[in-house]
Design an enzyme around this catalytic site. Structure first.
Site, PDB file in Angstrom:
ATOM      1  CG  MET A  57      -1.152 -44.987  29.022  1.00 14.14           C
ATOM      2  SD  MET A  57      -2.860 -45.023  29.111  1.00 14.14           S
ATOM      3  CE  MET A  57      -2.935 -45.974  30.605  1.00 14.14           C
ATOM      4  CD  GLU A 106      -2.706 -38.612  30.283  1.00 18.94           C
ATOM      5  OE1 GLU A 106      -2.906 -39.698  31.070  1.00 18.94           O
ATOM      6  OE2 GLU A 106      -3.234 -38.272  29.404  1.00 18.94           O
TER       7      GLU A 106
HETATM    8  N1  TRP Z   1      -6.128 -43.200  29.147  1.00 19.27           N
HETATM    9  C1  TRP Z   1      -5.418 -42.230  28.081  1.00 19.27           C
HETATM   10  C2  TRP Z   1      -5.815 -40.932  28.531  1.00 19.27           C
HETATM   11  O1  TRP Z   1      -6.948 -40.421  28.233  1.00 19.27           O
HETATM   12  C3  TRP Z   1      -5.552 -42.340  26.707  1.00 19.27           C
HETATM   13  C4  TRP Z   1      -5.469 -43.794  26.248  1.00 19.27           C
HETATM   14  C5  TRP Z   1      -6.456 -44.599  25.855  1.00 19.27           C
HETATM   15  C6  TRP Z   1      -4.430 -44.050  25.237  1.00 19.27           C
HETATM   16  N2  TRP Z   1      -5.911 -45.707  25.116  1.00 19.27           N
HETATM   17  C7  TRP Z   1      -4.601 -45.309  24.453  1.00 19.27           C
HETATM   18  C8  TRP Z   1      -3.271 -43.485  24.725  1.00 19.27           C
HETATM   19  C9  TRP Z   1      -3.976 -45.689  23.815  1.00 19.27           C
HETATM   20  C10 TRP Z   1      -2.378 -43.872  23.853  1.00 19.27           C
HETATM   21  C11 TRP Z   1      -2.787 -45.107  23.507  1.00 19.27           C
HETATM   22  O2  TRP Z   1      -5.226 -40.447  29.311  1.00 19.27           O
HETATM   23 ZN    ZN Z   2      -7.454 -39.837  30.221  1.00 22.62          ZN
END
Ligand code: TRP
Ligand code: ZN
Length: 869
Positions: free
Chosen positions: A270, A305
Site C-alpha cells: 500500500m 508503490e
Molecule cells: N493501492 C494498493 C496498490 O495497488 C492496493 C490496495 C488496495 C490494497 N486496497 C488494498 C492493499 C487493501 C492492501 C489492502 O498498490
Molecule cells: Zn497500485
C-alpha cells in the site's frame, strides 16, 4: 453509544453509481489526530478544520466506532443534534467555517478484517484504501477531500517504533511506561493515504539524493532477523527513484520515505504517503529464503508503490470509479521499469500471461466489468485484473501509438495540469492528448466498455502484383448491461517475413497505401479495414500483435507451419513465445499433431539457451490446465484436459530427453555473475528436470535430490523438491521434512512448503485436510490461506471436486472474519457455469446455498454476480 446492526439498512439496495457523483459539501483544511493505543482499546481524538463548499448536510463516514463525544466549534452536541447510523454521522446546519472535534474508541486488537487500524502480532498497522479510514474516526472518507494531516501517536514503551506520514516533529514521554511521537505531513492527501505504525521493529537505512538535490532518508522497517532480507528492496527503491526522474521527470518530494513489512496483509502493498506498508511477501527478498520469481516481484512492487507517489498520491482519484486511473497507469509504469531489469521479452511474456490467464477469463464471465465501472456495491471487489492489468494495457496502447517523445510530452502536461488534484480518467486522456498533440479521446471507450474484443484478420497474397492484403474486423461480445458497444481503437504491431530467407520485409511507408503503418504499428480505428502492402516479392509469413500491442483475442488462420516458422525466425521474443502458445493450444484443444512444435524447438532452443535462458524456459511452457479451461466456454471436463496435457508433456519428455539431460548437466548458474542470467539458468534447469522426471527414472530423482541437498538457493531447492514430491519419489518424504525443519520459522518459505504440497497433482482431500489442520496453518494470515488455496487451485481436477467445498467453507468463514479475502477466494469458482453436467448443477446449488448464509457486502455482491449467468 454502540451501534446495533440495522436490518433495514442491510436490505436496502446499496449500489453506488458513477452518474450520482456530487462534490463534497465540506472540505477539510487540516486534520489533527491523536491515537492512543492501549492493550484492549484505542482512543482516537480528531480535530477537523472544515470549510463549506456547497449547500447541504455534512456527512462524516464512520463504521464500528464507539462515539464518546462530538463538538462543533467547542460546543458539545447532544444525541438529538446529529443523526447516526451504522455507516455515517450526519450534521445539519454546520456553519460555513467550523471546527469539528470527536472522540471515538476502536478495537484494533479484535480487528480480523485487516482494514482500518489492526493488530498483527506485536505490531499495529493501518490499511485505509479504499474505505478503511472510516474505521478509525468519523471523516468525509472519500478521495476528493484532500487535507494536511498532523498525527500524534501514543503507546506503551514496549512499542519503541511510532510512525505516521510526513516529518517527525516531536517525541516525548507521557509517563514511565508510555511515550508519543508527533508527525506532520506537509502535502495534502486523501484519507485513504493516511497510515500509522506502532511496534517493535528493526530498520535498514540508506539515503538518496534526488535530481533536485533533496537528500532523502530511506528506511525499511522489519523484524530484526529479516533486516538482511531488505537489501534488494532498498536497491530497488533507489533504482525506482532514479527511473521516475529519468523516464517521467518526477523527483521525490519529501525528506523521508519509509516502508514497513507486515506478515498479515490483505494484498501486496500500500502506497500511503511517505509510509508504504508492505506484505512481507512483497518486500523480503533473499536467494536463500525466497524464489527468483519472488525477488522479481519484490522489485516490481517496490517500484509500483513508489511510482504511486506521483500517479495516485500527488494526483489522486476523484472517486473510486476512477481507480484504474491510478492503478492502470502505475502498473504500466512498473511493468516498463521491470522490462529494464530482466529480459524485456520475458517480462512482457509474464505480464501477458497474467493478463490472459486472469483478466481474459474475468472479462468473459459473470464478473466482467469495464476498467472504469459505472456502478458497484463494494469497491473492494473492484481491485481486479481488469482494473489493474487491462488498465495498464490501455496506457501501453496509447504509449505505443504516441512513441517515446510524444508520450512524455503528454505525461508532462498531466503532471503540470493536475498536481495536487483529485481527477478523472477524462482528465488524464485530455492532458495526454493536449500534451502530445494527438487526439486520444477514442481510447475512453476502452475504459468504459467491458469485454475482450475479438480481432479477426484474413489475408491474401497477390503474386502477380506482388502485394499482400490484410483485412481486419473487430467485434465485441454482446453484453446486456452495456448495450451500446462501439468499435475500439486497436494498435496492431506487425511484421512480414520472407519465408525463404527468414528476413523481414521492410514496411517502407512509401510502399503503403495511404501511409497506414507507422513504425510497424497499424491503427485499426473502425469496425473493419483493409491494408495492402506492396513490393512483397514472395508470399510472406505475417506476425501480428507483436509484443501484444493490444489486449484482444486474435483470430487468424495461421498454418501450423507458419507458427513453427515464427518460433524459429521471429525476432520479437514475445511473439516467438506467442507462436509456441498458439501452436500448443491447437495441439491440446483441437487435436493438431505435436511434431511441428517439437521440430521447431529442436532447431531453436540450442541457440537461445546461452543467450537468453529465461526465454528458453518460457518457450518450453505448456499452457496450464487453468488457462486452457479459460478457453472453454461450455461442457468443460477438467479430467479430459488434464489427460491430454499430461500426454503432451510425456511426449515432449520423450522426444527431447537427451537434449534436456545434456542441457541440464551443462548449466551452472553459480558461474553466472548477472542475477538475471543465473535466474534464467535456474528456471531452465528446473523445467528440464521436471520433464526428465516424468518417466519415473530413479537416476533423475537422484539428480533432483542432489540439487536439493547441495544448493543454498531457494529456486533450486523448491524446483528439486517439487520434482520429488509431485512424482512421489522415494526421497520425497525426507526432503519435505528437511525443508520444514530448516524453514519452520520463516513464514514465506513455509508458505512455499504448504503451497507445493497442496499443488501436488494427486493431492487428495486428506492432503488438504492435513495442511489446513497443521499447527502452522493460520486463518488469520491471508498469505498462508492463499498458499494452500492457491496450490489446490493449481489443479482444476482437484479444485472442481473436493476443492469446491474447501472454497465454499472458506468463503463462509471469511465472510465474517475477513470479507475482502473471502470474496476474492470465492472468485476462483466464477467459471462454474462452463462445467459439464452434472458438476455444473452441483456447484450452482452449493453457491446458491452459500448465498443464504453470508452477510458481507463483499461476498454477497460477488455471489450475486457469479450466479447472474
Ligand atoms: N493501492 C494498493 C496498490 O495497488 C492496493 C490496495 C488496495 C490494497 N486496497 C488494498 C492493499 C487493501 C492492501 C489492502 O498498490
Ligand atoms: Zn497500485
Amino acid at each position: 453509544m454502540n451501534i446495533a446492526a440495522n436490518p433495514a439498512v442491510e436490505a436496502a439496495d446499496q449500489t453506488v453509481y458513477l452518474k450520482d457523483y456530487k462534490k463534497p459539501t465540506f472540505l477539510v483544511d487540516s486534520v489533527h489526530l491523536d491515537i492512543q493505543v492501549f492493550q484492549d482499546h484505542t482512543i482516537v481524538d480528531s480535530i477537523l478544520n472544515v470549510k463549506r463548499q456547497t449547500e447541504g448536510d455534512f456527512v462524516l463516514l464512520g463504521r464500528d466506532l464507539e462515539l464518546k463525544e462530538i463538538k462543533v466549534n467547542d460546543v458539545v452536541l447532544t444525541s438529538d443534534q446529529y443523526q447516526l447510523d451504522t455507516e455515517q454521522l450526519t450534521l445539519t446546519n454546520v456553519p460555513d467555517i467550523a471546527v469539528i472535534t470527536t472522540r471515538v474508541i476502536i478495537h484494533p486488537e479484535k480487528n480480523t478484517m485487516l482494514e482500518g487500524l489492526y493488530q498483527a502480532g506485536n505490531l499495529f498497522v493501518t490499511q485505509n484504501e479504499p474505505e478503511g479510514f472510516r474505521k478509525i474516526t468519523f471523516y468525509p472518507d472519500r478521495p476528493d477531500v484532500l487535507s494536511v494531516f498532523t498525527t500524534r501517536v501514543e503507546a506503551d514503551k514496549k512499542y519503541p517504533v511510532l510512525l505516521a506520514n510526513g516529518n517527525l516533529l516531536e517525541t516525548g514521554e507521557v509517563n514511565a511506561s508510555r511515550h508519543y511521537a508527533i508527525w506532520e505531513d506537509p502535502t495534502k492527501k486523501p484519507s485513504y493515504l493516511f497510515a500509522c505504525v506502532i511496534g517493535d521493529l528493526a530498520v535498514l537505512k540508506d539515503r538518496y539524493v534526488t535530481s533536485e538535490g533533496r537528500d532523502v532518508a530511506l528506511e525499511i522497517y522489519a523484524i530484526e532477523k529479516d533486516i538482511p532480507k531488505c537489501k534488494i528492496a532498498m536497491e530497488a527503491l533507489k533504482h525506482s527513484m532514479r527511473w521516475d526522474e529519468e523516464h517521467y521527470g518526477r523527483p521525490y518530494d519529501l525528506d523521508n520515505y519509509m516502508i514497513v513489512a507486515v506478515s498479515q496483509f490483505n494484498m501486496g502493498a500500500m502506497e500511503n504517503k511517505g509510509l508504504n506498508i508492505f506484505n512481507t511477501s512483497c518486500v523480503l527478498a533473499d536467494e536463500e529464503y525466497t524464489t527468483d520469481a519472488a525477488i522479481m516481484r519484490v522489485q516490481s512492487v517496490i517500484a509500483h508503490e513508489y511510482f504511486h507517489n506521483w500517479t495516485g498520491n500527488r494526483i489522486t482519484c476523484r472517486d473510486w470509479f476512477q481507480l484504474c486511473l491510478k492503478e492502470g497507469l502505475t502498473v504500466f509504469r512498473d511493468q516498463s521499469f521491470s522490462e529494464d531489469l530482466q529480459s524485456a521479452a520475458v517480462q512482457r511474456i509474464d505480464d501477458v500471461s497474467i493478463l490472459k490467464s486472469h483478466q481474459f477469463p474475468e472479462d468473459a464471465g459473470p464478473l466482467s466489468h469495464p476498467p472504469r465501472p459505472d456502478h458497484f456495491v463494494e469497491i473492494n471487489n473492484f481491485y481486479t485484473a481488469t482494473v489493474y492489468e487491462k488498465g495498464a494495457e490501455i496506457n501501453r496502447m496509447m504509449a505505443t501509438l504516441l512513441g517515446k517523445e510524444k508520450y512524455r510530452q503528454g505525461t508532462d502536461e498531466y503532471f503540470k495540469r493536475h498536481d495536487g488534484q483529485a481527477v478523472t480518467v477524462e482528465d488524464w486522456i485530455s492532458a495526454l492528448s493536449a500534451g502530445s498533440g494527438v487526439d486520444l479521446s477514442a481510447f475512453l471507450r476502452w475504459y468504459n466498455q467491458p469485454g475482450t474484443p475479438k480481432l479477426q484478420v484474413t489475408h491474401k497474397y497477390d503474386a502477380v502484383n506482388q502485394s499482400y492484403t490484410l483485412v481486419f474486423k473487430q467485434s465485441l461480445r454482446k453484453n446486456d448491461k452495456y448495450p451500446e458497444l462501439k468499435p475500439l481503437p486497436i494498435p496492431v504491431a506487425l511484421a512480414l517475413f520472407n519465408k525463404d530467407s527468414g528476413e523481414q520485409f521492410t514496411l517502407d511507408a512509401d510502399d503503403l497505401v495511404e501511409n497506414q503503418v507507422k513504425d510497424g504499428v497499424y491503427l485499426l480505428n473502425s469496425e473493419e479495414a483493409t491494408v495492402t502492402f506492396k513490393n512483397i516479392t514472395t508470399e510472406p509469413v505475417v506476425s501480428l500483435l507483436r509484443n501484444f500491442s493490444a489486449p484482444v483475442n486474435l483470430d487468424f488462420d495461421y498454418t501450423d507451419d507458419a507458427l513453427a516458422f515464427l518460433i524459429e525466425h521471429e525476432t520479437n521474443g514475445f511473439n516467438q513465445w506467442q507462436a509456441t502458445q498458439t501452436l500448443l493450444e491447437r495441439i491440446l484443444l483441437e487435436d493438431h499433431v505435436a511434431q511441428p512444435y517439437i521440430d521447431a524447438l529442436k532447431n531453436t532452443l540450442p541457440n537461445i539457451v546461452k543467450k537468453d535462458p529465461l526465454l528458453a524456459s518460457r518457450l518450453l511452457d505448456v499452457p496450464s490446465e487453468g488457462y486452457l479451461a479459460s478457453r472453454i466456454d461450455e461442457n468443460y471436463k477438467p479430467d479430459v484436459i488434464q489427460e491430454k496435457r499430461n500426454a503432451l508433456l510425456n511426449a515432449f519428455a520423450k522426444a527431447l530427453s537427451s537434449f534436456f539431460k545434456e542441457t541440464y548437466l551443462s548449466l551452472d548458474p553459480k558461474l553466472q555473475s548477472e542475477f538475471s542470467q543465473a535466474m534464467g539458468e535456474r528456471a531452465l534447469k528446473n523445467i528440464m528436470l521436471s520433464y526428465m522426471a516424468r518417466q519415473g527414472d530413479e537416476a533423475v530423482f537422484e539428480l533432483a535430490k542432489q540439487q536439493f541437498d547441495t544448493t543454498s538457493n531457494m529456486s533450486e531447492r523448491l524446483g528439486a523438491l517439487k520434482v520429488l514430491v509431485w512424482n512421489d519419489a522415494p526421497q520425497a518424504k525426507e526432503a519435505l521434512e528437511k525443508f520444514y525443519t530448516r524453514f519452520k520459522d520463516e513464514p514465506l518459505a513455509l508458505d512455499q512448503w504448504f503451497m507445493l504440497q497442496a499443488a501436488h497433482p494427486n493431492a487428495t482431500q486428506e492432503t488438504i485436510q492435513y495442511l489446513t489442520s497443521h499447527p502452522d496453518y493460520d486463518l488469520g494470515t491471508p498469505n498462508r490461506i492463499r498458499a494452500v488455496s492457491g496450490g489446490l487451485n493449481n489443479n482444476p481436477v482437484n479444485a472442481w471436486s473436493y476443492g469446491v467445498a474447501h472454497f465454499i467453507e472458506l468463503a463462509q468463514y471469511l465472510d465474517e472474519k475477513n470479507p475482502i479475502v473471502g470474496s476474492r477466494l470465492l472468485q476462483v469458482l466464477s467459471r462454474w457455469y462452463t462445467l459439464a453436467e452434472p458438476k455444473r448443477t452441483e456447484v450452482k446449488e452449493e453457491l446458491t446455498k452459500l448465498k443464504e448464509t453470508v452477510k458481507s457486502k463483499n461476498v454477497v455482491e460477488t455471489l450475486n454476480s457469479m450466479l447472474s449467468v
